[in-house]
Design a protein around this motif. Structure first.
Motif, mmCIF file in Angstrom:
data_model
loop_
_atom_site.group_PDB
_atom_site.id
_atom_site.type_symbol
_atom_site.label_atom_id
_atom_site.label_comp_id
_atom_site.label_asym_id
_atom_site.label_seq_id
_atom_site.Cartn_x
_atom_site.Cartn_y
_atom_site.Cartn_z
ATOM 1 N N LEU A 71 29.831 37.490 37.347
ATOM 2 C CA LEU A 71 30.746 37.509 38.491
ATOM 3 C C LEU A 71 30.983 36.105 39.039
ATOM 4 O O LEU A 71 32.101 35.747 39.404
ATOM 5 C CB LEU A 71 30.169 38.423 39.584
ATOM 6 C CG LEU A 71 30.925 38.503 40.899
ATOM 7 C CD1 LEU A 71 32.333 39.014 40.689
ATOM 8 C CD2 LEU A 71 30.203 39.411 41.886
ATOM 9 N N LEU A 72 29.921 35.290 39.054
ATOM 10 C CA LEU A 72 30.056 33.948 39.609
ATOM 11 C C LEU A 72 31.044 33.107 38.792
ATOM 12 O O LEU A 72 31.836 32.341 39.345
ATOM 13 C CB LEU A 72 28.683 33.263 39.651
ATOM 14 C CG LEU A 72 28.622 31.951 40.423
ATOM 15 C CD1 LEU A 72 29.040 32.160 41.863
ATOM 16 C CD2 LEU A 72 27.220 31.366 40.389
ATOM 17 N N VAL A 73 31.016 33.279 37.461
ATOM 18 C CA VAL A 73 31.963 32.569 36.606
ATOM 19 C C VAL A 73 33.389 33.029 36.920
ATOM 20 O O VAL A 73 34.314 32.219 36.994
ATOM 21 C CB VAL A 73 31.633 32.799 35.119
ATOM 22 C CG1 VAL A 73 32.689 32.186 34.230
ATOM 23 C CG2 VAL A 73 30.278 32.216 34.777
ATOM 24 N N GLN A 74 33.550 34.338 37.149
ATOM 25 C CA GLN A 74 34.883 34.865 37.480
ATOM 26 C C GLN A 74 35.384 34.272 38.798
ATOM 27 O O GLN A 74 36.552 33.902 38.913
ATOM 28 C CB GLN A 74 34.822 36.391 37.577
ATOM 29 C CG GLN A 74 34.552 37.063 36.247
ATOM 30 C CD GLN A 74 33.975 38.452 36.407
ATOM 31 O OE1 GLN A 74 34.129 39.085 37.447
ATOM 32 N NE2 GLN A 74 33.296 38.930 35.377
ATOM 33 N N ILE A 75 34.485 34.200 39.781
ATOM 34 C CA ILE A 75 34.886 33.642 41.082
ATOM 35 C C ILE A 75 35.304 32.182 40.922
ATOM 36 O O ILE A 75 36.356 31.758 41.418
ATOM 37 C CB ILE A 75 33.735 33.774 42.113
ATOM 38 C CG1 ILE A 75 33.505 35.245 42.460
ATOM 39 C CG2 ILE A 75 34.044 32.990 43.370
ATOM 40 C CD1 ILE A 75 32.374 35.493 43.432
ATOM 41 N N PHE A 76 34.490 31.388 40.207
ATOM 42 C CA PHE A 76 34.810 29.978 39.991
ATOM 43 C C PHE A 76 36.125 29.822 39.240
ATOM 44 O O PHE A 76 36.951 28.966 39.555
ATOM 45 C CB PHE A 76 33.687 29.285 39.211
ATOM 46 C CG PHE A 76 32.511 28.892 40.063
ATOM 47 C CD1 PHE A 76 32.435 29.300 41.388
ATOM 48 C CD2 PHE A 76 31.481 28.111 39.558
ATOM 49 C CE1 PHE A 76 31.366 28.943 42.175
ATOM 50 C CE2 PHE A 76 30.404 27.745 40.344
ATOM 51 C CZ PHE A 76 30.340 28.169 41.648
ATOM 52 N N LEU A 77 36.308 30.681 38.216
ATOM 53 C CA LEU A 77 37.503 30.584 37.384
ATOM 54 C C LEU A 77 38.749 30.850 38.217
ATOM 55 O O LEU A 77 39.751 30.129 38.108
ATOM 56 C CB LEU A 77 37.406 31.589 36.231
ATOM 57 C CG LEU A 77 38.370 31.408 35.076
ATOM 58 C CD1 LEU A 77 38.224 30.029 34.479
ATOM 59 C CD2 LEU A 77 38.107 32.455 34.006
ATOM 60 N N ILE A 78 38.692 31.867 39.073
ATOM 61 C CA ILE A 78 39.868 32.219 39.869
ATOM 62 C C ILE A 78 40.111 31.192 40.969
ATOM 63 O O ILE A 78 41.250 30.858 41.287
ATOM 64 C CB ILE A 78 39.712 33.638 40.456
ATOM 65 C CG1 ILE A 78 39.764 34.662 39.315
ATOM 66 C CG2 ILE A 78 40.802 33.942 41.480
ATOM 67 C CD1 ILE A 78 39.592 36.086 39.755
ATOM 68 N N TYR A 79 39.020 30.634 41.539
ATOM 69 C CA TYR A 79 39.181 29.696 42.657
ATOM 70 C C TYR A 79 39.543 28.286 42.172
ATOM 71 O O TYR A 79 40.480 27.673 42.666
ATOM 72 C CB TYR A 79 37.901 29.655 43.490
ATOM 73 C CG TYR A 79 37.983 28.746 44.695
ATOM 74 C CD1 TYR A 79 38.945 28.943 45.679
ATOM 75 C CD2 TYR A 79 37.097 27.691 44.856
ATOM 76 C CE1 TYR A 79 39.032 28.125 46.781
ATOM 77 C CE2 TYR A 79 37.158 26.857 45.962
ATOM 78 C CZ TYR A 79 38.133 27.084 46.916
ATOM 79 O OH TYR A 79 38.211 26.262 48.009
ATOM 80 N N TYR A 80 38.797 27.768 41.179
ATOM 81 C CA TYR A 80 39.040 26.394 40.731
ATOM 82 C C TYR A 80 40.059 26.309 39.603
ATOM 83 O O TYR A 80 40.709 25.283 39.431
ATOM 84 C CB TYR A 80 37.725 25.752 40.254
ATOM 85 C CG TYR A 80 36.683 25.583 41.338
ATOM 86 C CD1 TYR A 80 36.885 24.694 42.385
ATOM 87 C CD2 TYR A 80 35.501 26.309 41.319
ATOM 88 C CE1 TYR A 80 35.932 24.537 43.381
ATOM 89 C CE2 TYR A 80 34.547 26.167 42.309
ATOM 90 C CZ TYR A 80 34.765 25.276 43.337
ATOM 91 O OH TYR A 80 33.829 25.127 44.319
ATOM 92 N N GLY A 81 40.165 27.414 38.802
ATOM 93 C CA GLY A 81 40.989 27.377 37.594
ATOM 94 C C GLY A 81 42.447 27.005 37.776
ATOM 95 O O GLY A 81 42.939 26.090 37.108
ATOM 96 N N PRO A 82 43.186 27.675 38.679
ATOM 97 C CA PRO A 82 44.636 27.446 38.767
ATOM 98 C C PRO A 82 45.017 26.002 39.087
ATOM 99 O O PRO A 82 46.114 25.564 38.739
ATOM 100 C CB PRO A 82 45.071 28.375 39.905
ATOM 101 C CG PRO A 82 44.041 29.429 39.942
ATOM 102 C CD PRO A 82 42.762 28.757 39.560
ATOM 103 N N ALA A 83 44.104 25.241 39.711
ATOM 104 C CA ALA A 83 44.438 23.865 40.108
ATOM 105 C C ALA A 83 44.771 22.983 38.915
ATOM 106 O O ALA A 83 45.359 21.911 39.061
ATOM 107 C CB ALA A 83 43.273 23.262 40.888
ATOM 108 N N GLN A 84 44.365 23.461 37.712
ATOM 109 C CA GLN A 84 44.627 22.653 36.510
ATOM 110 C C GLN A 84 46.099 22.660 36.138
ATOM 111 O O GLN A 84 46.577 21.768 35.446
ATOM 112 C CB GLN A 84 43.776 23.200 35.361
ATOM 113 C CG GLN A 84 43.801 22.345 34.112
ATOM 114 C CD GLN A 84 42.892 22.910 33.041
ATOM 115 O OE1 GLN A 84 41.909 23.580 33.327
ATOM 116 N NE2 GLN A 84 43.222 22.655 31.788
ATOM 117 N N PHE A 85 46.847 23.674 36.594
ATOM 118 C CA PHE A 85 48.234 23.831 36.150
ATOM 119 C C PHE A 85 49.217 23.605 37.294
ATOM 120 O O PHE A 85 49.064 24.174 38.366
ATOM 121 C CB PHE A 85 48.440 25.234 35.575
ATOM 122 C CG PHE A 85 47.463 25.574 34.498
ATOM 123 C CD1 PHE A 85 47.618 25.061 33.222
ATOM 124 C CD2 PHE A 85 46.370 26.395 34.765
ATOM 125 C CE1 PHE A 85 46.712 25.360 32.228
ATOM 126 C CE2 PHE A 85 45.471 26.694 33.777
ATOM 127 C CZ PHE A 85 45.635 26.181 32.502
#
Lengths: 232, 232
Positions: A71-85
């Protein structure tokens, strides 16, 4: 640590007001995630039961991804991920996606939807085949049978397990503190960093979480008694 | 980022991720080993005929199950130092790995003990009586007769709990262990590519989960090989 400061908050009660400030966020997060997760799970279960093309395999993929990763990876992915694009950064969704509360809620809801879908689907598969046959004999279509008879029955049977799932979401909401959200766990961590009174602070936080778990267990038991009244 | 730079980055960071994966697996396996022993102790404690011991064990298990995993990990990691200081007036640092193992095995054992207890109760009491009639001592009866049979009932549940444990290891990244999630965190801060690297972490966790599932299924088949199937 001098003696007099230690005496002034003997049972750690003085930490309670500060910790309870985070209770609202924890409850909001839990409630919103359970609600959205439940709606999604019902939709996903419908897709799986009716075997709708394409969507069927998408739901299976969603379940695989969200039950197979932390779950923690999912939270990080959704929170930090989009900033890459830049695509996301320029879109209208950005105010929502840069909001920790929304990201934590989305991650929790998608995670719970994946587990709850498995639960609901299992409950539907366990409904006696005679019930389906009885519905068909009455001239119902598959969708009608599902909506009017099978799903209500299956959901009631799945209630005890779903109660556990709700408690898991509540406990999982504590991870929101890692993306700067000030929930119960967030205030506990901050208080600990400020006072170094680790044992007392975390014990008080633990007591509040235990109380929440207890209340939720009781509520689900009450709901079960009501929902399963017909089978007693 | 285009494909060639991705391949370039992958070759640069694959070593780091390999080390991190080994760290995660090592942590998970040592927590599993300690957790299984602890679970057996908890299960026997709860089944004990000495009532106060049974109540005390049940209380400990209930508390562990009601608290968020993150809180337990922080409690062990930060709390140990604090407790040790209060008791002896000395500062001793508990290594994050040890703290992580203790916390994760506590969490695992709280759930696994319930599975083991159920499995032990499901072994027919006639088996124990037969062993007694044959003159076997109680410890011998437990280890040679009850436990091997309980194992078959417990395996599916313990397998599921192993998958939960595997995902919970991600939380120890927060106390500074260099596991898969922390490695992803470090690299994404360095490269400004959070999406790529958290996806990478998620995929590694997914691969380990799928591999474990495969292994558990084989163990299940092995443990029930002597159960005759009726083919209709």
């Amino acid at each position: 640590m001098s003696m007099d400061t230690e005496l002034s908050y003997l049972p750690g009660l003085s930490y309670l007001p500060e910790l309870l400030k985070g209770l609202g966020t924890t409850l909001e997060l839990t409630f919103a995630s359970v609600l959205l997760g439940c709606v999604l799970a019902l939709l996903f279960t419908l897709v799986l039961t009716l075997r709708i093309k394409v969507l069927n395999s998408l739901v299976r993929l969603q379940i695989l991804l969200f039950t197979g990763t932390p779950l923690l990876v999912q939270i990080f992915l959704i929170y930090y991920g989009p900033a890459q694009f830049d695509l996301f950064k320029d879109s209208r969704l950005w105010p929502l996606l840069s909001e920790p509360w929304f990201c934590a809620m989305l991650a929790l809801a998608l995670n719970s939807a994946a587990y709850s879908t498995q639960l609901f689907k299992g409950a539907i598969d366990n409904v006696a085949p005679g019930e389906w046959e009885a519905c068909y004999a009455l001239g119902m279509t598959k969708v009608q049978a599902l909506g009017k008879v099978i799903l209500p029955h299956a959901i009631r049977r799945a209630l005890p397990a779903y109660g556990n799932e709700m408690i898991l979401i509540m406990k999982g909401s504590s991870l929101a503190s890692t993306i700067t959200l000030m929930d119960l766990m967030g205030y506990a961590s901050r208080l600990n960093a400020r006072t170094y009174d680790t044992l007392t602070v975390f014990t008080m936080a633990g007591v509040i979480y235990l109380a929440l778990t207890g209340i939720m267990t009781l509520l689900v038991r009450l709901l079960e008694r009501k929902a399963l009244a017909f089978s007693r | 980022m285009d494909a060639s730079s991705l391949i370039d980055a992958l070759s640069r960071y694959s070593g780091l991720f390999l080390d991190a994966t080994l760290m995660t697996l090592g942590l998970a396996l040592s927590a599993l080993g300690a957790g299984l022993i602890l679970a057996l102790v908890f299960a026997l404690g709860e089944l004990s005929r000495f009532r106060p011991l049974a109540w005390l064990t049940a209380l400990v298990v209930t508390i562990l199950r009601g608290l968020p995993e993150l809180l337990i990990i922080f409690f062990v990691y930060f709390g140990f130092t604090h407790a040790f200081f209060l008791l002896t007036d000395q500062f001793i640092e508990l290594s994050p790995f040890t703290a992580g193992t203790i916390a994760l095995s506590l969490i695992y054992s709280a759930y696994a003990s319930q599975i083991l207890r159920g499995a032990m109760l499901s072994v027919a009491s006639g088996q124990k009586e037969a062993a007694k009639a044959l003159g076997l001592t109680p410890p011998r009866t437990f280890f040679r007769i009850v436990l091997p049979q309980a194992w078959r009932h417990a395996l599916p549940g313990l397998g599921n709990q192993w998958l939960v444990l595997l995902k919970d290891t991600a939380l120890v990244a927060l106390i500074g262990i260099n596991d898969i999630l922390r490695q992803a965190q470090l690299i994404s801060v360095k490269t400004y590519e959070p999406f790529t690297w958290y996806c990478m972490a998620a995929l590694i966790y997914l691969a380990i989960t799928l591999l474990s599932q495969n292994l558990i299924n084989r163990m299940k088949q092995h443990s029930s090989r002597y159960v005759r199937e009726v083919k209709i």
